[in-house]
Design an enzyme around this catalytic site. Sequence first.
Site, PDB file in Angstrom:
ATOM      1  N   LYS A 191      51.389  47.244  29.792  1.00 26.18           N
ATOM      2  CA  LYS A 191      50.893  45.884  30.025  1.00 26.18           C
ATOM      3  C   LYS A 191      49.372  45.884  30.211  1.00 26.18           C
ATOM      4  O   LYS A 191      48.662  45.075  29.621  1.00 26.18           O
ATOM      5  CB  LYS A 191      51.580  45.257  31.239  1.00 26.18           C
ATOM      6  CG  LYS A 191      51.153  43.816  31.489  1.00 26.18           C
ATOM      7  CD  LYS A 191      51.800  43.238  32.751  1.00 26.18           C
ATOM      8  CE  LYS A 191      53.266  42.978  32.581  1.00 26.18           C
ATOM      9  NZ  LYS A 191      53.855  42.245  33.726  1.00 26.18           N
ATOM     10  N   GLU A 227      64.594  48.937  41.864  1.00 31.14           N
ATOM     11  CA  GLU A 227      63.193  48.541  41.874  1.00 31.14           C
ATOM     12  C   GLU A 227      63.040  47.095  42.312  1.00 31.14           C
ATOM     13  O   GLU A 227      62.038  46.716  42.919  1.00 31.14           O
ATOM     14  CB  GLU A 227      62.571  48.742  40.484  1.00 31.14           C
ATOM     15  CG  GLU A 227      61.052  48.710  40.490  1.00 31.14           C
ATOM     16  CD  GLU A 227      60.452  49.245  39.207  1.00 31.14           C
ATOM     17  OE1 GLU A 227      60.278  50.478  39.104  1.00 31.14           O
ATOM     18  OE2 GLU A 227      60.185  48.445  38.296  1.00 31.14           O
ATOM     19  N   HIS A 255      85.362  64.162  35.838  1.00 31.88           N
ATOM     20  CA  HIS A 255      85.386  65.599  36.081  1.00 31.88           C
ATOM     21  C   HIS A 255      84.167  66.062  36.856  1.00 31.88           C
ATOM     22  O   HIS A 255      83.878  67.264  36.900  1.00 31.88           O
ATOM     23  CB  HIS A 255      85.500  66.340  34.752  1.00 31.88           C
ATOM     24  CG  HIS A 255      86.770  66.035  34.021  1.00 31.88           C
ATOM     25  ND1 HIS A 255      87.931  66.768  34.191  1.00 31.88           N
ATOM     26  CD2 HIS A 255      87.080  65.040  33.149  1.00 31.88           C
ATOM     27  CE1 HIS A 255      88.887  66.254  33.437  1.00 31.88           C
ATOM     28  NE2 HIS A 255      88.401  65.205  32.799  1.00 31.88           N
ATOM     29  N   GLU A 271      50.494  57.877  32.567  1.00 29.59           N
ATOM     30  CA  GLU A 271      51.430  58.704  31.811  1.00 29.59           C
ATOM     31  C   GLU A 271      51.497  58.261  30.354  1.00 29.59           C
ATOM     32  O   GLU A 271      51.478  59.086  29.428  1.00 29.59           O
ATOM     33  CB  GLU A 271      52.839  58.634  32.424  1.00 29.59           C
ATOM     34  CG  GLU A 271      52.922  59.055  33.878  1.00 29.59           C
ATOM     35  CD  GLU A 271      52.854  57.878  34.830  1.00 29.59           C
ATOM     36  OE1 GLU A 271      53.450  57.990  35.914  1.00 29.59           O
ATOM     37  OE2 GLU A 271      52.228  56.853  34.496  1.00 29.59           O
ATOM     38  N   GLY A 315      58.196  44.636  33.703  1.00 24.91           N
ATOM     39  CA  GLY A 315      58.590  45.759  32.856  1.00 24.91           C
ATOM     40  C   GLY A 315      60.089  45.916  32.725  1.00 24.91           C
ATOM     41  O   GLY A 315      60.609  46.168  31.637  1.00 24.91           O
ATOM     42  N   ARG A 316      60.821  45.777  33.835  1.00 27.40           N
ATOM     43  CA  ARG A 316      62.264  45.981  33.774  1.00 27.40           C
ATOM     44  C   ARG A 316      63.002  44.799  33.154  1.00 27.40           C
ATOM     45  O   ARG A 316      64.225  44.849  32.992  1.00 27.40           O
ATOM     46  CB  ARG A 316      62.801  46.318  35.160  1.00 27.40           C
ATOM     47  CG  ARG A 316      62.477  45.302  36.257  1.00 27.40           C
ATOM     48  CD  ARG A 316      62.811  45.903  37.623  1.00 27.40           C
ATOM     49  NE  ARG A 316      62.427  45.058  38.736  1.00 27.40           N
ATOM     50  CZ  ARG A 316      61.218  45.012  39.258  1.00 27.40           C
ATOM     51  NH1 ARG A 316      60.243  45.732  38.730  1.00 27.40           N
ATOM     52  NH2 ARG A 316      60.959  44.244  40.307  1.00 27.40           N
ATOM     53  N   LYS A 356      51.557  56.056  42.499  1.00 26.53           N
ATOM     54  CA  LYS A 356      50.592  56.153  41.393  1.00 26.53           C
ATOM     55  C   LYS A 356      49.162  56.271  41.916  1.00 26.53           C
ATOM     56  O   LYS A 356      48.359  57.058  41.410  1.00 26.53           O
ATOM     57  CB  LYS A 356      50.704  54.915  40.500  1.00 26.53           C
ATOM     58  CG  LYS A 356      51.952  54.873  39.638  1.00 26.53           C
ATOM     59  CD  LYS A 356      51.906  53.638  38.749  1.00 26.53           C
ATOM     60  CE  LYS A 356      53.106  53.557  37.838  1.00 26.53           C
ATOM     61  NZ  LYS A 356      53.060  52.365  36.960  1.00 26.53           N
TER      62      LYS A 356
END
Length: 534
Positions: free
Chosen positions: A204, A349, A380, A210, A263-264, A490
């Site tokens: 954005k 979040e 399992h 990263e 973002g999500r 961050k």
Amino acid sequence: MSTLTDSAAWLALKSHQQTMAHAGITQLFEADPQRFANFSLRVDGMLLDYSKNLVNHDSMQLLAQLARERGLGERMRELFRGGKVNATENRAALHTALRGEQPVLVDGVDVMPQVRATLERMQIFSDGVRAGSISGHGGRRYSDVIHIGIGGSNLGPLLATQALAPYAAGGPRVHFVSNIDMAAVQRTLAPLDAAGTLVIVVSKTFSTIETLANARTVRDWLTRAVGDTAGRQFVAITANTQRAVEFGISEENIFPFWDWVGGRYSLWSAVGLPVALACGMPAFRDLLRGAHEMDEHFRNSASEKSMPVLLAMLGIWYNNFFGAATQAILPYDESLALLPAYLQQLDMESSGKRVGTDGADIDCDSGMIIWGAAGTDAQHSFFQLLHQGTRLVPADFIAVCQPHHTGEEHHAILMANFFAQTAALMNGAAIAATAQECFPGNRPSNSLLIDRLTPRSLGLLLALYEHKVFVQNVIWGINPFDQPGVELGKKLATRILPDLDNNAPANGYDDSTNGLIDFYKANRDTRYRERGPQ
């Protein structure tokens, strides 16, 4: 308004829980021959069965009353009309507008024309790439796409492209890079032909450390292979056009990322471009259409008949009145294997906060720990704890009636396990005389059955959980659209990074952090210590 835990509905639910804590789900079925019909709901090819829960009609009425007392109706209207529901950042949260049709005003300006214009640009671009008229170096047809993002701008399109793989005929292969670990980039690049690789960078602000580090590495790889034309093979999705241009991306290859899209919640925007590239723009529009149908169901249904509200209030019930700290998400479909991770971010979040919109500490537990894995693999690994553990873990089981594959026997075995697990969790069993082989049962679960996993039904499913999270945060008085805890780490990483650029002892941090940094410096690659960072 009184504090949440002092409200009339909350106190009534607290009293009612003392009764339901001694109830048995199997006994609730015995008392109501129509329990499945009374505690299930269908929406557009999707069935929610919530009958295997520790609730009766009184429970659901009290939960609906709590939602009304907390002003859910007005909060919903504010969300859809473009109100600044993201109070801490003074912004609207208009992911619903991205898949909507009606005008939505933000500060007096209708956002829908720019939404429609972006969809048209996505159509033209994805059609061109898929047809080969938009190509790479030397006219090479794009065979591969690398999508570089992190968080929701990675998880959303990654989940969607994997879930919709049966619709991907004719499109390029899409690869996703989010982790800053260089191993992830190298593994992705190793088999690819640079001339036929398109790169999408999603940030954005176009400053995410990263994402930009990974983008620079990929740009260097492309430049070595194709020269100075590498920038033409990049696309940016950002709100900061200037920085993207400075990076070397042509303005005509920059798609907008508006500040009113979190973002999500960004899959529905140009961030979903990988879906259009892999599956075609009609599939992406169907994804939007399904989400919009769930939006309309949420907007227009009474709380007692609203699938998102029902799921949300059951979550409140177990979290706040039974002390359940976790919830399992269990998709019995390999195409949805990433759904637990996607919902983990969406929910944790959004809900992982201790301060309400009024600036005061909330007076109850907020978000649950969301986790899970695909069945039958999950049976399992951790189902032992679900069946016989001491902790209450509500679970959502999700399955698809009509698979895309032709393995009828495989699907029958899969579905037999799906049905058996929720029945076993509810009914339990005393299969032997030893206590170790007794299963107490009375473990709650929801079952979601989807007729077929299509772009439209995937949109329905994801929007269902988006609205569930929104409702729960309305109850708690939390803003679900910010993430200050993410930013804290961050900022500290940005401060530490320059201190790794030398071999001097660390100082200025706590004793543990100083010690960890010193150990890292002493034990990193000897070539690095000799020459210093490059």
